[in-house]
Design an enzyme around this catalytic site. Structure first.
Site, PDB file in Angstrom:
ATOM      1  CB  CYS A  81     -18.331   4.421   6.410  1.00 40.59           C
ATOM      2  SG  CYS A  81     -18.940   4.422   4.704  1.00 40.59           S
ATOM      3  CD  GLU A 127     -16.811   6.336   2.166  1.00 40.48           C
ATOM      4  OE1 GLU A 127     -17.025   6.823   3.312  1.00 40.48           O
ATOM      5  OE2 GLU A 127     -16.935   5.141   1.910  1.00 40.48           O
ATOM      6  N   GLY A 150       0.816  -1.212   0.000  1.00 39.79           N
ATOM      7  CA  GLY A 150       0.000   0.000   0.000  1.00 39.79           C
ATOM      8  C   GLY A 150       0.844   1.253   0.000  1.00 39.79           C
TER       9      GLY A 150
END
Length: 486
Positions: free
Chosen positions: A292, A258, A220
Site C-alpha cells: 500500500c 489502513e 466480516g
C-alpha cells in the site's frame, strides 16, 4: 514441525477447534497454483462464539488491568515465533508468494519486533495525566485523566504482508488491554492460523485473542456490526474500508483503517534522477507491487524524462522474476489469478487511453503461477485511472513536472495520501516540498521511516488512525476524565 501439515484450526476461547460443520477451504501457492493445505473455514456461528469469548475475557479476567501479564504473553509469542521462524518462513513464501529475502525483513522477522516494542510499552506507558486543581462552582477540584482499553476489537487483515499486519494490530491492542477477534485474509489463511497456534501456547487467558480464517463474506459483516464489538481495525482496500465504516455506524463503533495508496516519488534535481528512478523502481516491484505504501508514481523534471525512463526501464528489465524461493528473484507472483486479471485490465485500459507501454505489460511466460511482467508506463494523463488508482501490481507510471509547485500539485492530485518521497540536493528545499505533500509518511532524500516506534497511516482516503508507536497504542485507549473535591 511443518505448519501446513497440521489441522490448521481456529483459535476460539483458548481452544484450537475446527469450524462449525467441519467446513474447510484450500490455500494455493501463487507461484505454482498448487494446493498448500486446507484451513478451517469459520462460519457466522464461529465468529459469534469468538466475539462472546473476547467479551468475557475483557469483562471477567484481569487482562485489561494486568500490564505485567500482557507484557509476558507478548514476549512469549515473540519467542514462539522466533523458535519456529524457519517453518514460518517456508509457509510465508509458499502461501504469500513473497520473495524469500523479504522474510528477513518486513514479511516475517522484522514485525516480530512489534511485539517486543509493545511489551515494553505496556509496562512503561503512563495512563494517568494530572490536570491539577481548578476552581469550579465555588469550590476547588482536583482533575486527572485516565486511559482505559477500548474493549473488544475486531481486527481484519489483508493478504500482502499478513504477519506484519496481524502483529501491527495485535501488539498495540494487547498492550492497551483489549481483547481481539483476528480474521486473516482468505487468500492467506494458513499463516494467520499458524499464529493462532503459537498464541495458544502462551499464558494468555482464554478468549483474549481469537484467530479465524473464513471464505465467507458474512463473517466480516458480523465482526463489524455485532454490538459486543467496541472497535474495528481493518487493513485493505479503500472500497472495503468505506463499507466497514458504513456497517460499523449502526452501533457507532470506533473504526481504525489502513487503506490504499498511490504514492509519488518526487525528484527535483537532475542530480537525483538516477537515484530516484532506481529507488522508485525497486519499491514499485517490491513483493510484485503488492504494497500500500510503495511509490508507484515517479515524478521527474520534464527535461529529464528520457533519462529517468531509460534508467527505470533498465532496472525493470533486469529484475529476476520467478520462484520466490530462489534468492535471485526479486519479483514473485501476484496473489491470485483474479488479481493478475485486475492488473492486466488496468494496463490494457491505460494503453487504450493513450499511454505508452515502455516495457512489460502482460503475464510472464511461466508455465504456472500468477506472475506479471514488471511494467513501465509513460504518457499517461495524471488524471487517468492508471495514474490515480492503486494497481497492486509491478507497475510504475512516470510523469513529468515543471518545477516544485507543479510537482507538489501532481503529488497531491490523488484521493490517497499514504506515503511518498522527495529527492533534492538541497535539504531545505526537499523538506519544504515534503511538508507541502499531504501524506502520512514521507521519505526525504532516502530516509527510511518504517519501524515499530514510528506511527504509520494516511491522509484522505488512505485511512483513519495510526499504527505503530505510542500513537498506535493510543488508538486502542479510551480517555476518561475524573474529578474530586480538592
Amino acid at each position: 514441525m511443518s505448519f501446513w501439515n497440521q489441522e490448521n484450526q481456529l483459535l476460539i476461547d483458548g481452544e484450537l477447534v475446527g469450524a462449525t460443520g467441519d467446513r474447510r477451504f484450500t490455500s494455493l501457492n501463487p507461484a505454482t497454483e498448487e494446493t498448500i493445505g486446507e484451513a478451517a473455514d469459520a462460519t457466522v456461528v464461529d465468529v459469534e462464539r469468538a466475539i462472546r469469548a473476547a467479551r468475557r475475557a475483557f469483562d471477567e479476567t484481569d487482562w485489561s488491568t494486568n500490564a505485567g501479564l500482557r507484557a509476558r504473553c507478548m514476549r512469549q509469542l515473540a519467542q514462539g515465533m522466533r523458535d519456529n521462524v524457519e517453518d514460518l518462513r517456508t509457509l510465508t513464501v509458499s502461501e504469500v508468494g513473497v520473495p524469500i529475502a523479504m522474510t528477513s525483513g518486513p514479511a516475517l522477522e522484522g514485525p516480530i519486533g512489534i511485539l517486543d516494542y509493545y511489551a515494553d510499552l505496556a509496562e512503561s506507558y503512563d495512563r494517568t495525566v494530572d490536570l491539577g486543581v481548578a476552581e469550579a462552582y465555588g469550590g476547588m477540584h482536583r482533575r486527572w485523566v485516565e486511559r482505559e482499553p477500548y474493549g473488544v476489537v475486531s481486527a481484519i487483515s489483508a493478504y500482502n504482508y499478513p504477519t506484519q499486519l496481524n502483529l501491527a494490530k495485535l501488539g498495540p491492542a494487547l498492550a492497551a488491554g483489549c481483547t481481539v477477534v483476528l480474521k486473516g485474509a482468505p487468500d492467506t489463511p494458513l499463516i494467520t492460523l499458524a499464529l493462532g497456534r503459537l498464541i495458544a501456547g502462551t499464558d494468555m487467558p482464554a478468549g483474549v485473542v481469537n484467530v479465524l480464517a473464513s471464505s465467507e463474506v458474512e463473517t466480516g459483516v458480523v465482526m463489524t456490526t455485532d454490538p459486543d464489538v467496541d472497535m474495528v481495525t481493518f487493513t485493505g482496500s479503500t472500497a472495503v474500508g468505506k463499507s466497514i465504516v458504513a456497517a460499523a455506524s449502526s452501533t457507532l463503533k470506533k473504526v481504525f483503517l489502513e487503506l490504499g495508496g498511490k504514492s509519488a516519488m518526487v525528484v527535483l534535481d537532475e542530480e537525483n534522477v538516477d537515484g530516484g528512478a532506481f529507488g522508485c523502481s525497486m519499491a514499485a516491484n517490491s513483493h510484485a507491487g503488492q504494497g500500500c505504501a510503495i511509490t508507484s508514481r515517479l515524478l521527474v523534471p520534464r527535461a529529464h524524462m528520457d533519462r529517468a525512463v531509460k534508467m527505470a526501464t533498465e532496472i525493470f528489465e533486469g529484475l529476476g522474476v520467478g520462484d520466490p524461493f530462489d534468492p535471485a528473484n526479486y519479483v514473485g507472483p501476484l496473489i491470485s489469478a483474479k488479481q493478475r486479471e485486475k492488473v492486466q485490465g488496468m494496463v490494457d485500459r491505460a494503453v487504450e487511453a493513450g499511454a505508452t507501454l515502455v516495457t512489460g505489460g502482460s503475464v510472464t511466460k511461466h508455465a504456472e503461477g500468477f506472475f506479471f511482467q514488471p511494467t513501465v508506463i509513460v504518457d499517461a494523463d495524471e488524471n487517468s485511472e492508471i495514474a490515480q488508482d492503486e494497481v497492486f501490481g509491478p507497475v510504475l507510471v512516470v510523469l513529468p513536472h515543471d518545477g516544485d509547485d507543479d510537482a507538489v500539485r501532481i503529488a497531491n492530485n490523488s484521493k490517497y495520501g499514504l506515503s511518498g518521497g522527495v529527492l533534492a540536493t538541497d535539504r531545505a528545499r526537499a523538506l519544504g516540498v515534503a511538508r507541502r505533500i499531504r501524506t502520512g509518511t514521507l521519505s526525504v532524500n532516502g530516509g527510511m521511516w518504517h519501524a515499530p516506534d514510528a506511527p504509520f497511516g494516511g491522509y484522505k482516503q488512505s485511512g483513519i488512525g495510526r499504527e505503530n508507536g505510542v500513537a498506535g497504542l493510543e488508538e486502542f485507549l479510551q480517555t476518561k476524565l475524573l474529578a474530586e473535591p480538592a
